[in-house]
Write a protein that holds these residues in place. Structure first.
Motif, PDB file in Angstrom:
ATOM      1  N   PRO A  47       0.834  -1.201   0.000  1.00  0.00           N
ATOM      2  CA  PRO A  47       0.000   0.000   0.000  1.00  0.00           C
ATOM      3  C   PRO A  47       0.873   1.257   0.000  1.00  0.00           C
ATOM      4  N   THR A  48       0.253   2.369   0.014  1.00  0.00           N
ATOM      5  CA  THR A  48       1.037   3.594   0.032  1.00  0.00           C
ATOM      6  C   THR A  48       1.659   3.779   1.402  1.00  0.00           C
ATOM      7  N   LEU A  49       2.675   4.620   1.411  1.00  0.00           N
ATOM      8  CA  LEU A  49       3.471   4.775   2.620  1.00  0.00           C
ATOM      9  C   LEU A  49       2.612   5.120   3.830  1.00  0.00           C
ATOM     10  N   ASP A  50       1.674   6.019   3.646  1.00  0.00           N
ATOM     11  CA  ASP A  50       0.900   6.456   4.810  1.00  0.00           C
ATOM     12  C   ASP A  50      -0.108   5.395   5.240  1.00  0.00           C
ATOM     13  N   MET A 103       0.457   2.079   5.001  1.00  0.00           N
ATOM     14  CA  MET A 103       1.030   0.762   5.265  1.00  0.00           C
ATOM     15  C   MET A 103       1.288   0.530   6.750  1.00  0.00           C
ATOM     16  N   HIS A 117       9.595   3.740   9.130  1.00  0.00           N
ATOM     17  CA  HIS A 117       8.335   4.189   8.561  1.00  0.00           C
ATOM     18  C   HIS A 117       8.007   5.583   9.086  1.00  0.00           C
ATOM     19  N   VAL A 122       7.701   8.986   6.869  1.00  0.00           N
ATOM     20  CA  VAL A 122       6.441   9.741   6.832  1.00  0.00           C
ATOM     21  C   VAL A 122       6.710  11.195   7.201  1.00  0.00           C
ATOM     22  N   ARG A 163       8.396  13.457   4.390  1.00  0.00           N
ATOM     23  CA  ARG A 163       7.771  13.614   3.075  1.00  0.00           C
ATOM     24  C   ARG A 163       7.725  15.063   2.654  1.00  0.00           C
ATOM     25  N   VAL A 188       9.057  -0.958   3.617  1.00  0.00           N
ATOM     26  CA  VAL A 188       8.883   0.444   3.986  1.00  0.00           C
ATOM     27  C   VAL A 188       9.630   1.333   2.992  1.00  0.00           C
ATOM     28  N   ALA A 199       7.871   1.461  -0.285  1.00  0.00           N
ATOM     29  CA  ALA A 199       6.679   2.306  -0.183  1.00  0.00           C
ATOM     30  C   ALA A 199       7.079   3.766  -0.185  1.00  0.00           C
ATOM     31  N   GLY A 200       8.227   4.014   0.479  1.00  0.00           N
ATOM     32  CA  GLY A 200       8.743   5.380   0.506  1.00  0.00           C
ATOM     33  C   GLY A 200       9.070   5.867  -0.895  1.00  0.00           C
ATOM     34  N   ALA A 242       6.010   6.714  -2.637  1.00  0.00           N
ATOM     35  CA  ALA A 242       5.410   7.934  -2.116  1.00  0.00           C
ATOM     36  C   ALA A 242       6.141   9.153  -2.663  1.00  0.00           C
ATOM     37  N   GLU A 294       5.254   9.798  -6.159  1.00  0.00           N
ATOM     38  CA  GLU A 294       3.938  10.434  -6.202  1.00  0.00           C
ATOM     39  C   GLU A 294       4.067  11.928  -5.947  1.00  0.00           C
TER      40      GLU A 294
END
Lengths: 759, 97
Positions: free
Chosen positions: A228-231, A233, B26, B30, B33, B54, B57-58, B61, B64
């Motif tokens: 999923p997206t970072l936020d 997960m 994580h 976050v 970002r 992680v 996913a980073g 992100a 994005e």
């Protein structure tokens, strides 16, 4: 916590696993084909192996490994768990148990037996897996696995050693398409999807993948779609899954073995994709140096190491020259320990997870519980004394003290009940041990016998459980050796050639009843009688009922076996059994039907600590009658008493007659018969099922009493089960109702005999 | 490489990126970002899959967010593990410089 304590825990767990293993195998034997049962069996062996590895118990590990391999064939449906297969498995379970015992207590096991079984197990696995050959093969295999693991771990534990990674160099570029396979072997497709638990139990997917990569040439594809997206997960969840194709000379089992400690926490699929292109036997023999040469020569393709043994060698090679080989092996050893410890921890987690459903438990030293029980017993006595003295000193009986005392009484009771419940254990472990004995003895005498157990969850005090094992073993051996006929005889008699022994436990009137029934030939009364006459146990012209003849086998020195065999018939016969049962405050009786088998019935107290009793007076003596035996009490009227025979009397209760037993007379408290009208009759139910009216002089009250063993402090007294201390500090005897009833009936018998004749 | 403008933030990864570190990492990601990020993986000695998750996913992100996230100076262990577990994301698998 030192090593010994940890080891002790391991052995305790082994016992549980072994029990699990055996019950699982027996279930399979009964036709249960639930995959969960197979899994449970597999897990049990696996956990033992894992733990044993952590403690360096090599014999145990290697045997468990072979066993496990065969079980795995069953699990993966390659091997049909037929009766024959299960026979081997059950024997293997026995050997495994022996190995555990030997590891714990020292001493050896029958090496030829375990070797033979290893062969048999392998032959079973062999049917489907031609790659493992010879009975020596699994040992090196078993050793190779841990040997590779240390190498794996070593580099992680000593990460500064960057070179440590080199033995499994791995390049993506090399994995595009099917590049020329320099290492030959079959191609497998592995799908590996770890679950969250895999990580939370301390396993690491990367390590598993690395171990996998050592098996051969592997190309990997990580599926990250689920991420999923970072936020959104959860950093500790599991999102990645892998599709791996691996070309290896190893078997599918070896691939699965990589995931063995994680397999319950991941979805794993191993598919065979392509036939091996070369002889599979060859790589089973570790040829590390050749392989390292291979590595060197194919410098560009050093990414593949097909042999675990080789990888260890290459680790050594890759380590800087300053490091000596001994360093490596030391590191490897340390790592090995850690690895297996982690492995066993993982296995334990599995067990813990399984146990979580069944409620949580703690292990407590039995001594502590005993101490507690003892103290509570004293508390009960003390409370009784206190309330008695309050009653004596407080004529009005209305004071607040009385109220408080009643509450105290209830509390003590509850405490006592709860404490007793701690000691109560199901008889299952003992019953399970019996199934092994049946198997072994039946094997020895060449009979085919099935043990059916019933009510193994019946709970009884731990001491009782511990103490019935021995007499029960003896009886089972007897039943197998003498009770059940040989298959030929059985067939001739029109019976199923396979004999059945049924072991049942149930609660009956506050006692536990253990029945051992065989469907054999029954007691040969003629022979028993003749033998008894020969041994001067009975007079030649004695007129005995069938029951009495049957019960002769409990006499000392009585053995009807024609010849002394290994199994039974050494002259230490049923009399010993009977004595140990009696020492427990129990009774044993036999009933037999010629041609249909015999049934031994043992009746044992549920607990050896407390008892609800009715305190009565008989001829000036205070006695306690177990409340559980009493159905009702009544004041007999003269019109209800009828004479029967010379000195028997009956009492008519609601239009039925019931024999009247004069307790004072039976126990020789008085010489003459008491007048029933002056006393009270206690209607009791004896274990044979019939009712009797026990005549006592008066009822003092009802009380919970703490049992103090007479046998331990004095000696066994016929008709008396135990003693207790009353509230006023005096000792009162606890009546053995069944013994008294029996004694009132079979007066021609000796007191010893009459105790048994309850059937 | 990371853009020079506005001085990208940097994050030095700890030596052991195991299960215990995943949540930490994580949290750090976050909180970081919105700006370019350089990750220094030179000291990494062990990487667990969960930290890799992680990190990946980073990367996504950051993509994005249209910011740059780059792993620099990846240690051998870091690279090897990423390769091993089949992560070949450009940003994570640092090129030899």
């Amino acid at each position: 916590m030192d090593m010994n304590e940890i080891k002790e825990i391991f052995f305790q767990e082994c016992e549980e696993q072994l029990a699990e293993l055996e019950s699982g195998l027996l279930k399979l034997n009964d036709g249960d084909r639930d995959p969960e049962t197979v899994n449970a069996v597999f897990r049990a062996v696996h956990s033992i192996k894992g733990g044993a590895g952590a403690f360096g118990l090599d014999d145990l590990v290697s045997f468990a490994h072979v066993f496990e391999t065969t079980l795995d064939c069953v699990r993966s449906n390659k091997l049909e768990p037929t009766q024959d297969v299960l026979k081997v498995m059950l024997k293997s379970a026995d050997v495994l148990a022996d190995l555990v015992t030997a590891s714990r207590d020292g001493g050896g096991v029958d090496a030829s037996r375990s070797r033979g079984l290893v062969k048999e197990l392998e032959a079973l696995a062999h049917g489907e897996l031609p790659s493992s050959s010879g009975h020596d093969a699994p040992k090196p295999a078993a050793k190779a696995a841990p040997a590779a693991a240390p190498a794996a771990k070593a580099e992680l534990l000593k990460p500064s050693d960057d070179s440590g990674f080199q033995p499994i160099p791995f390049s993506f570029d090399g994995f595009g398409e099917d590049d020329e396979p320099a290492v030959e072997g079959s191609l497998y497709e592995v799908t590996f999807k770890p679950r969250r638990e895999l990580y939370s139990k301390g396993n690491e997917a990367a390590l598993l993948l690395r171990d996998l990569s050592r098996l051969g040439e592997m190309s990997i594809n990580c599926d990250t779609d689920a991420l999923p997206t970072l936020d959104k997960m959860d950093p500790e969840a599991s999102y990645f899954s892998w599709k791996i194709s691996i070309r290896t000379t190893r078997s599918e089992d070896d691939i699965r073995a990589v995931f063995e400690f994680a397999e319950w926490d991941c979805d794993l699929e191993v598919k065979f994709a392509e036939e091996a292109s070369s002889n599979e036997e060859l790589p089973m023999v570790p040829v590390p140096f050749d392989l390292s040469i291979l590595d060197d020569s194919s410098a560009g393709e050093d990414e593949r190491t097909s042999e675990r043994g080789a990888s260890e060698e290459t680790v050594a090679a890759a380590l800087s020259a300053a490091e000596t080989a001994s360093n490596v092996s030391r590191a490897a050893r340390v790592a090995e320990k850690k690895e297996s410890a982690a492995a066993s921890a993982a296995a334990q987690n599995n067990a813990a997870a399984a146990a979580a459903g069944a409620g949580q438990t703690i292990r407590v030293d039995l001594d502590r519980v005993d101490r507690l029980i003892n103290l509570v017993g004293e508390l009960v006595i003390n409370q009784a004394m206190l309330s008695q003295s309050v009653v004596e000193n407080d004529a009005t009986g209305t004071s607040a003290v009385n109220m408080g005392l009643e509450e105290l009484q209830q509390l003590t009771r509850e405490i006592q009940d709860s404490v007793m419940a701690i000691r109560a254990q199901p008889v299952k472990p003992v019953f399970q041990r019996m199934s092994r004995i049946v198997r072994e003895v039946a094997d020895m005498v060449g009979k085919s016998i099935r043990l059916v157990t019933e009510g193994e969850n019946t709970e009884v005090d731990k001491t009782v459980i511990d103490k019935i094992a021995e007499p029960l073993t003896h009886m089972i051996r007897n039943a197998v050796d003498h009770g059940i006929e040989s298959p030929e005889k059985r067939e001739a008699a029109g019976k199923d050639p396979e004999g059945t022994i049924k072991l049942t436990a149930k609660h009956r009137s506050g006692r536990i009843l253990i029945e051992l029934a065989d469907d054999g030939a029954g007691i040969n009364r003629e022979r028993v009688r003749q033998k008894a006459i020969d041994n001067d146990i009975i007079a030649a012209d004695a007129n005995l009922s069938d029951d009495e003849i049957d019960n002769l086998i409990f006499m000392a020195g009585f053995s009807t076996a024609d010849k002394i065999s290994d199994i039974s018939g050494r002259g230490v016969g049923m009399d010993v059994v009977k004595r140990s049962i009696q020492a427990l405050g129990g009774r044993i009786s036999i009933s037999s039907r010629p041609g249909y088998g015999s049934t031994f019935t043992m009746s044992l107290p549920l607990t050896l600590a407390v008892l609800d009793g009715m305190v009565v007076t008989v001829a000036g003596q205070t006695l306690v009658v177990p409340l559980t035996a009493i159905v009702e009490t009544l004041q007999p009227e003269a019109s209800a008493i009828h004479s029967f025979g010379a000195n028997q009397r009956l009492i008519s209760i609601r239009n039925s007659f019931c024999p009247l037993v004069d307790v004072g007379r039976v126990l020789n408290y008085r010489a003459t018969q008491a007048n029933p009208v002056e006393g009270v009759a206690l209607l009791v139910e004896s274990e044979g099922g019939g009712q009797r009216a026990l005549m006592v002089d008066a009822i003092q009250g009802q009380r919970q009493v703490v049992i103090k063993s007479l046998e331990a402090n004095y000696t066994h007294v016929p008709g008396i089960a135990a003693a207790t201390i009353l509230g006023d500090g005096r000792v009162a005897l606890i009546l053995d109702v069944d013994a008294v009833v029996a004694a009132s009936r079979g007066q021609s018998m000796k007191p010893e005999m009459s105790l048994a004749a309850t059937g | 490489m990371a853009a020079k403008k506005a001085g990208p933030a940097s994050l030095k990864l700890p030596a052991v990126l195991d299960l215990n570190e995943a949540s930490n990492l994580h949290g750090k990601l976050v909180s970081m970002r919105g700006s370019d990020l350089r990750i220094d993986a030179s000291g990494v000695e062990r990487v667990g899959v969960q930290c890799a998750q992680v990190l990946l996913a980073g990367v996504k992100a950051w993509e994005e967010d249209k910011k740059s996230l780059l792993v620099e100076k990846a240690s051998d262990a870091f690279q090897k593990t990423m390769q091993l577990i089949g992560i070949n994301n450009q940003n994570l698998v640092a090129k030899e410089i």
